[in-house]
Design a protein around this motif. Structure first.
Motif, PDB file in Angstrom:
ATOM      1  N   ASN A  93       0.834  -1.201   0.000  1.00 12.14           N
ATOM      2  CA  ASN A  93       0.000   0.000   0.000  1.00 12.14           C
ATOM      3  C   ASN A  93       0.872   1.254   0.000  1.00 12.14           C
ATOM      4  O   ASN A  93       2.089   1.191   0.159  1.00 12.14           O
ATOM      5  CB  ASN A  93      -0.935  -0.004   1.217  1.00 12.14           C
ATOM      6  N   ALA A  94       0.257   2.401  -0.158  1.00 12.36           N
ATOM      7  CA  ALA A  94       0.992   3.656  -0.349  1.00 12.36           C
ATOM      8  C   ALA A  94       1.881   4.013   0.833  1.00 12.36           C
ATOM      9  O   ALA A  94       2.974   4.567   0.644  1.00 12.36           O
ATOM     10  CB  ALA A  94       0.004   4.792  -0.618  1.00 12.36           C
ATOM     11  N   GLN A  95       1.471   3.720   2.063  1.00 11.76           N
ATOM     12  CA  GLN A  95       2.259   4.127   3.219  1.00 11.76           C
ATOM     13  C   GLN A  95       3.514   3.270   3.408  1.00 11.76           C
ATOM     14  O   GLN A  95       4.362   3.604   4.234  1.00 11.76           O
ATOM     15  CB  GLN A  95       1.409   4.069   4.487  1.00 11.76           C
ATOM     16  N   ASN A  96       3.626   2.192   2.652  1.00 13.01           N
ATOM     17  CA  ASN A  96       4.820   1.347   2.717  1.00 13.01           C
ATOM     18  C   ASN A  96       5.645   1.434   1.439  1.00 13.01           C
ATOM     19  O   ASN A  96       6.456   0.547   1.158  1.00 13.01           O
ATOM     20  CB  ASN A  96       4.426  -0.111   2.983  1.00 13.01           C
ATOM     21  N   GLN A 383       7.227   7.879   8.159  1.00 17.43           N
ATOM     22  CA  GLN A 383       6.896   6.664   8.910  1.00 17.43           C
ATOM     23  C   GLN A 383       7.906   6.389  10.026  1.00 17.43           C
ATOM     24  O   GLN A 383       7.605   5.673  10.988  1.00 17.43           O
ATOM     25  CB  GLN A 383       6.835   5.450   7.970  1.00 17.43           C
ATOM     26  N   LEU A 384       9.116   6.916   9.897  1.00 17.53           N
ATOM     27  CA  LEU A 384      10.148   6.737  10.915  1.00 17.53           C
ATOM     28  C   LEU A 384      10.141   7.964  11.827  1.00 17.53           C
ATOM     29  O   LEU A 384      10.483   9.063  11.413  1.00 17.53           O
ATOM     30  CB  LEU A 384      11.522   6.576  10.253  1.00 17.53           C
ATOM     31  N   LYS A 385       9.744   7.795  13.072  1.00 11.59           N
ATOM     32  CA  LYS A 385       9.571   8.905  13.994  1.00 11.59           C
ATOM     33  C   LYS A 385      10.906   9.347  14.591  1.00 11.59           C
ATOM     34  O   LYS A 385      11.868   8.599  14.630  1.00 11.59           O
ATOM     35  CB  LYS A 385       8.605   8.522  15.116  1.00 11.59           C
ATOM     36  N   TRP A 386      10.912  10.570  15.126  1.00  7.80           N
ATOM     37  CA  TRP A 386      12.155  11.153  15.642  1.00  7.80           C
ATOM     38  C   TRP A 386      12.684  10.371  16.838  1.00  7.80           C
ATOM     39  O   TRP A 386      13.910  10.206  16.980  1.00  7.80           O
ATOM     40  CB  TRP A 386      11.929  12.616  16.026  1.00  7.80           C
ATOM     41  N   TYR A 387      11.800   9.867  17.693  1.00  7.34           N
ATOM     42  CA  TYR A 387      12.274   9.146  18.868  1.00  7.34           C
ATOM     43  C   TYR A 387      12.845   7.774  18.489  1.00  7.34           C
ATOM     44  O   TYR A 387      13.693   7.234  19.199  1.00  7.34           O
ATOM     45  CB  TYR A 387      11.144   8.992  19.897  1.00  7.34           C
ATOM     46  N   PHE A 426      12.719  -2.152  14.308  1.00  5.54           N
ATOM     47  CA  PHE A 426      11.943  -0.937  14.060  1.00  5.54           C
ATOM     48  C   PHE A 426      10.661  -1.222  13.279  1.00  5.54           C
ATOM     49  O   PHE A 426       9.676  -0.503  13.420  1.00  5.54           O
ATOM     50  CB  PHE A 426      12.800   0.104  13.348  1.00  5.54           C
ATOM     51  N   GLY A 427      10.685  -2.270  12.442  1.00  3.49           N
ATOM     52  CA  GLY A 427       9.458  -2.655  11.759  1.00  3.49           C
ATOM     53  C   GLY A 427       8.405  -3.133  12.738  1.00  3.49           C
ATOM     54  O   GLY A 427       7.232  -2.755  12.657  1.00  3.49           O
ATOM     55  N   ALA A 428       8.833  -3.972  13.702  1.00  2.00           N
ATOM     56  CA  ALA A 428       7.904  -4.452  14.729  1.00  2.00           C
ATOM     57  C   ALA A 428       7.441  -3.309  15.621  1.00  2.00           C
ATOM     58  O   ALA A 428       6.280  -3.275  16.065  1.00  2.00           O
ATOM     59  CB  ALA A 428       8.579  -5.543  15.558  1.00  2.00           C
ATOM     60  N   TRP A 429       8.344  -2.374  15.902  1.00  2.87           N
ATOM     61  CA  TRP A 429       8.008  -1.221  16.754  1.00  2.87           C
ATOM     62  C   TRP A 429       6.911  -0.368  16.102  1.00  2.87           C
ATOM     63  O   TRP A 429       5.949   0.055  16.740  1.00  2.87           O
ATOM     64  CB  TRP A 429       9.275  -0.412  17.006  1.00  2.87           C
ATOM     65  N   THR A 430       7.053  -0.129  14.799  1.00  3.25           N
ATOM     66  CA  THR A 430       6.100   0.734  14.094  1.00  3.25           C
ATOM     67  C   THR A 430       4.784   0.018  13.817  1.00  3.25           C
ATOM     68  O   THR A 430       3.701   0.602  13.974  1.00  3.25           O
ATOM     69  CB  THR A 430       6.721   1.223  12.775  1.00  3.25           C
ATOM     70  N   GLY A 435       2.895   1.841   8.474  1.00  2.00           N
ATOM     71  CA  GLY A 435       4.033   1.928   7.560  1.00  2.00           C
ATOM     72  C   GLY A 435       5.288   1.290   8.111  1.00  2.00           C
ATOM     73  O   GLY A 435       6.393   1.795   7.885  1.00  2.00           O
ATOM     74  N   GLY A 436       5.126   0.161   8.817  1.00  2.00           N
ATOM     75  CA  GLY A 436       6.276  -0.487   9.450  1.00  2.00           C
ATOM     76  C   GLY A 436       7.307  -1.002   8.468  1.00  2.00           C
ATOM     77  O   GLY A 436       8.498  -1.026   8.771  1.00  2.00           O
ATOM     78  N   VAL A 437       6.868  -1.418   7.277  1.00  2.00           N
ATOM     79  CA  VAL A 437       7.815  -1.920   6.277  1.00  2.00           C
ATOM     80  C   VAL A 437       8.776  -0.812   5.852  1.00  2.00           C
ATOM     81  O   VAL A 437       9.996  -0.989   5.828  1.00  2.00           O
ATOM     82  CB  VAL A 437       7.062  -2.494   5.060  1.00  2.00           C
ATOM     83  N   LEU A 438       8.218   0.348   5.537  1.00  2.00           N
ATOM     84  CA  LEU A 438       9.058   1.473   5.122  1.00  2.00           C
ATOM     85  C   LEU A 438       9.918   1.980   6.278  1.00  2.00           C
ATOM     86  O   LEU A 438      11.093   2.316   6.090  1.00  2.00           O
ATOM     87  CB  LEU A 438       8.181   2.601   4.582  1.00  2.00           C
ATOM     88  N   ALA A 439       9.356   2.022   7.488  1.00  2.00           N
ATOM     89  CA  ALA A 439      10.119   2.463   8.658  1.00  2.00           C
ATOM     90  C   ALA A 439      11.284   1.513   8.931  1.00  2.00           C
ATOM     91  O   ALA A 439      12.397   1.954   9.255  1.00  2.00           O
ATOM     92  CB  ALA A 439       9.216   2.546   9.879  1.00  2.00           C
ATOM     93  N   GLY A 440      11.041   0.203   8.805  1.00  2.00           N
ATOM     94  CA  GLY A 440      12.110  -0.769   9.015  1.00  2.00           C
ATOM     95  C   GLY A 440      13.224  -0.625   8.000  1.00  2.00           C
ATOM     96  O   GLY A 440      14.409  -0.690   8.336  1.00  2.00           O
ATOM     97  N   LEU A 441      12.867  -0.407   6.732  1.00  2.00           N
ATOM     98  CA  LEU A 441      13.883  -0.242   5.686  1.00  2.00           C
ATOM     99  C   LEU A 441      14.680   1.041   5.903  1.00  2.00           C
ATOM    100  O   LEU A 441      15.903   1.057   5.713  1.00  2.00           O
ATOM    101  CB  LEU A 441      13.211  -0.221   4.315  1.00  2.00           C
ATOM    102  N   ALA A 442      14.005   2.129   6.291  1.00  2.00           N
ATOM    103  CA  ALA A 442      14.713   3.384   6.553  1.00  2.00           C
ATOM    104  C   ALA A 442      15.640   3.248   7.756  1.00  2.00           C
ATOM    105  O   ALA A 442      16.775   3.741   7.743  1.00  2.00           O
ATOM    106  CB  ALA A 442      13.712   4.512   6.777  1.00  2.00           C
ATOM    107  N   ALA A 443      15.177   2.571   8.820  1.00  2.00           N
ATOM    108  CA  ALA A 443      16.031   2.343   9.988  1.00  2.00           C
ATOM    109  C   ALA A 443      17.224   1.478   9.627  1.00  2.00           C
ATOM    110  O   ALA A 443      18.326   1.668  10.154  1.00  2.00           O
ATOM    111  CB  ALA A 443      15.215   1.685  11.100  1.00  2.00           C
ATOM    112  N   CYS A 444      17.010   0.537   8.724  1.00  2.00           N
ATOM    113  CA  CYS A 444      18.123  -0.274   8.212  1.00  2.00           C
ATOM    114  C   CYS A 444      19.178   0.622   7.579  1.00  2.00           C
ATOM    115  O   CYS A 444      20.379   0.431   7.790  1.00  2.00           O
ATOM    116  CB  CYS A 444      17.589  -1.285   7.194  1.00  2.00           C
TER     117      CYS A 444
END
Length: 658
Positions: A93-96, A383-387, A426-430, A435-444
């Motif tokens: 989906n769009a958010q990922n 999708q990746l938050k500052w904290y 980070f994917g599990a956290w989000t 948008g956990g998939v995108l957040a996990g990839l960005a954290a990677c």
């Protein structure tokens, strides 16, 4: 040029060899050609190219082209795209999804790539001088550069250079010879089932690599033995046993392609110095990733805490004795006040410690860059938050130390291993719905940039230490090279991305296999660690504890006994990569061991030069090989090995065609 080569490899096979040696070689020859030409015109007053200049050039080039890999153009960045997301039925989906664009990629890399340079700078003395980590590629590059700048009157040095040159040529032409037989990925000497076809299926074979043999000659014997033991434990015992647990640890009804079934153990990811390599059976698995991480973290964290405690005790002792010249930690991990070292080593130590990088520059730089990145990255990846980014920057120095320590031991930088850990965490956290998939990839990407840059910096510090180059100049060169790479690498990727519409698609000229794999792991990661195969975390806990216990034993028993106890960090590498390179390294250590038995003096004098020649020649062959690949010149012959039964079937099939 190097960025183009690395990008090409990144988008095809994903195999990225170390090009440090090639950078040192070309830096020397190109500048010597330039200075010779300018000198003939009478425009150059200082015609001599010094070791420091050669080392600084090499450092800058390596820092620049490393962004072409750690920037994730063939892995996490491309995995964010709509094209790769469309290959999976989940989380598309769009958010990922975030499609690549030159502007945001350059901005993202500028925000996350520099922070790794500041994280481990305060520990450089402990890593290079006190722990005496070898960093084989850095050592080989230093030998090469020192050989270029050796005074003609030094007979021993001249003989070392001659040995290096002989084995350099042999290694180079051996790579050239092998190339003719590699028409496809499954052909060639590196696919030779030297220990039998069944052993080959479990990655036990000698792949005729001069690089790994040379690394084995440089690394201590216990490191090579530890690597081999890790390969036997993992690929010889554990993975075959786990493969038999179908129906027990995971459902027998699930297809092999399911990430919740056998594929959960067999995600097709394998590294060769941050590389992907397909194997026909039991490809590196999610379980391997986590067991390798458990061993690495257990060993790395133990040594990190040990270093802090010993340094604190040493500093306290120095204050009491008012003796600022003592080393805080000796090479065997004990607090010491005296050390018998050679004149050359004393001179290197003096220069390495004299040209200090102020602590406030390191810590202040880390805090400032982290603060800017924490505020700006969420503007690019909402999708990746500052904290979450802040949490990554708190944990990153420990992981960077673990990776730099492991790289110093074995020359293997397991950057993507830590990146995958970030994907899961980070994917599990989000969560999938946010948008956990995108957040996990960005954290990677954040984690890979820090861990990769820190290890490369220590590798280059080792080269500078051996070539008597200024550490401050090395650090500045790294900063400049990193800045160059943050602009050059995205531009090179953008050329590929716009020129070829089928990047990332299996069967195309640029399949980028890691991209689809990283996205699959991110999809698995958003379900949390509970989605991992049965007993995965239990095994990880056991191996983590085992690494700590083994290190305690190594420190508590006498040194004459501890030198025979394997190193957990070294054992972890083949869990993830395979055993083939362990066999190569073991052959290298056997060659050196026999040589030392026959003539210890010559082995100690010429062994590093021979090893460096093997690594340099094979590393330099990568350049013409890459040029041939870019020109789409393919080898004319495929050398493949079949079992007798399979060969009979092939003969029958060919006879039916005739």
């Amino acid at each position: 040029m190097f960025s183009v080569i690395v990008m090409k490899l990144n988008l095809t096979t994903g195999i990225i060899p170390s090009l440090n040696v090639s950078a040192g070689l070309l830096g020397f020859f190109f500048v010597r050609l330039w200075t010779a030409a300018v000198e003939r015109l009478g425009l150059l007053r200082q015609p001599v190219l010094t070791r420091q200049e050669n080392t600084v050039i090499q450092t800058c080039v390596v820092a620049a082209y490393d962004i072409a890999f750690s920037g994730g153009f063939g892995s996490y960045l491309l995995a964010m795209s709509e094209k790769i997301a469309g290959l999976a039925p989940e989380a598309n989906n769009a958010q990922n999804i975030k499609n690549p664009h030159l502007g945001w990629i350059i901005g993202f890399l500028l925000l996350v790539s520099f922070i790794g340079l500041f994280g481990l700078v305060p520990l450089r003395k402990i890593m290079i001088i006190d722990y005496k980590l070898t960093y084989p590629s850095g050592t080989a590059t230093a030998f090469l550069i020192n050989g270029f700048h050796t005074p003609h009157g030094a007979k021993i040095a001249a003989k070392q250079v001659k040995k290096l040159g002989v084995f350099f040529v042999l290694s180079f032409f051996w790579g050239f010879f092998q190339w003719f037989y590699t028409a496809t990925d499954d052909c060639g000497f590196h696919k030779f089932p030297s220990l039998g076809l069944q052993a080959y299926q479990h990655t036990f074979f000698f792949d005729f690599s001069p690089t790994y043999v040379g690394v084995g000659m440089i690394c201590p014997h216990i490191v090579n033995v530890s690597v081999l033991l890790g390969g036997i434990l993992s690929w010889g015992i554990m993975w075959p046993l786990i493969a038999k647990k179908r129906g027990s640890w995971f459902s027998a009804d699930l297809p092999d392609s399911s990430l919740h079934g056998m594929q959960g153990y067999r995600v097709r990811i394998c590294l060769i110095q941050n590389a992907y390599l397909p194997f026909p059976l039991l490809n590196s698995v999610v379980l391997q990733v986590f067991i390798a991480i458990a061993l690495i973290l257990g060993d790395g964290l133990y040594n990190f805490l040990k270093m802090i405690v010993l340094t604190a005790f040493s500093l306290r002792s120095q204050v009491k004795k008012k003796n600022a010249s003592t080393l805080p930690v000796s090479d065997d991990g004990t607090v010491t006040t005296t050390a018998a070292i050679s004149y050359d080593e004393e001179r290197r130590n003096e220069l390495f410690e004299k040209d200090q990088i102020p602590w406030y520059v390191a810590y202040g730089g880390y805090v400032v860059v982290a603060a800017i990145s924490t505020g700006a990255v969420p503007q690019i990846i909402p999708q990746l938050k500052w904290y979450q980014i802040l949490a990554a920057y708190v944990v990153a120095p420990i992981l960077a130390f673990c990776n730099a320590y492991g790289t110093g031991l074995t020359d293997w930088s397991l950057v993507t291993t830590y990146g995958k850990l970030a994907i899961f965490a980070f994917g599990a956290w989000t969560g999938a719905s946010h948008g956990g998939v995108l957040a996990g990839l960005a954290a990677c990407g954040v984690m890979m940039s820090i861990v990769s840059t820190a290890a490369d910096l220590m590798q280059d510090f080792k080269t500078g230490y051996l070539t008597l180059a200024s550490p401050r100049s090395m650090f500045i060169s790294q900063v400049i090279g990193t800045g160059m790479g943050c602009v050059i690498a995205p531009c090179v990727f953008w050329l590929f991305y716009k020129a070829f519409d089928d990047i990332g698609i299996s069967g195309s000229d640029y399949p980028a296999p890691n991209a689809a794999i990283f996205r699959s792991i991110a999809i698995l990661g958003v379900d949390g660690f509970s989605s991992l195969p049965k007993n995965c975390l239990n095994l990880c806990y056991a191996f983590f504890a085992g690494a700590v216990v083994v290190n305690l034993i190594r420190d508590l028993v006498p040194k004459k006994v501890s030198r025979f106890i394997p190193i957990p960090m070294a054992m972890a590498i083949p869990f993830y990569i395979g055993s083939y390179f362990a066999i190569d390294m073991f052959i290298g250590t056997v060659i050196l061991f026999v040589w030392q038995r026959l003539d210890r003096a010559k082995a100690d004098t010429f062994g590093p030069a021979v090893a460096s020649g093997l690594i340099c020649g094979d590393g330099t062959w990568v350049l013409p090989q890459s040029v041939l690949a870019l020109a789409k010149v393919k080898p004319p012959i495929c050398m493949k090995f079949l079992s007798r039964r399979t060969n009979d079937k092939v003969d029958v099939f060919l006879n039916t065609l005739s």
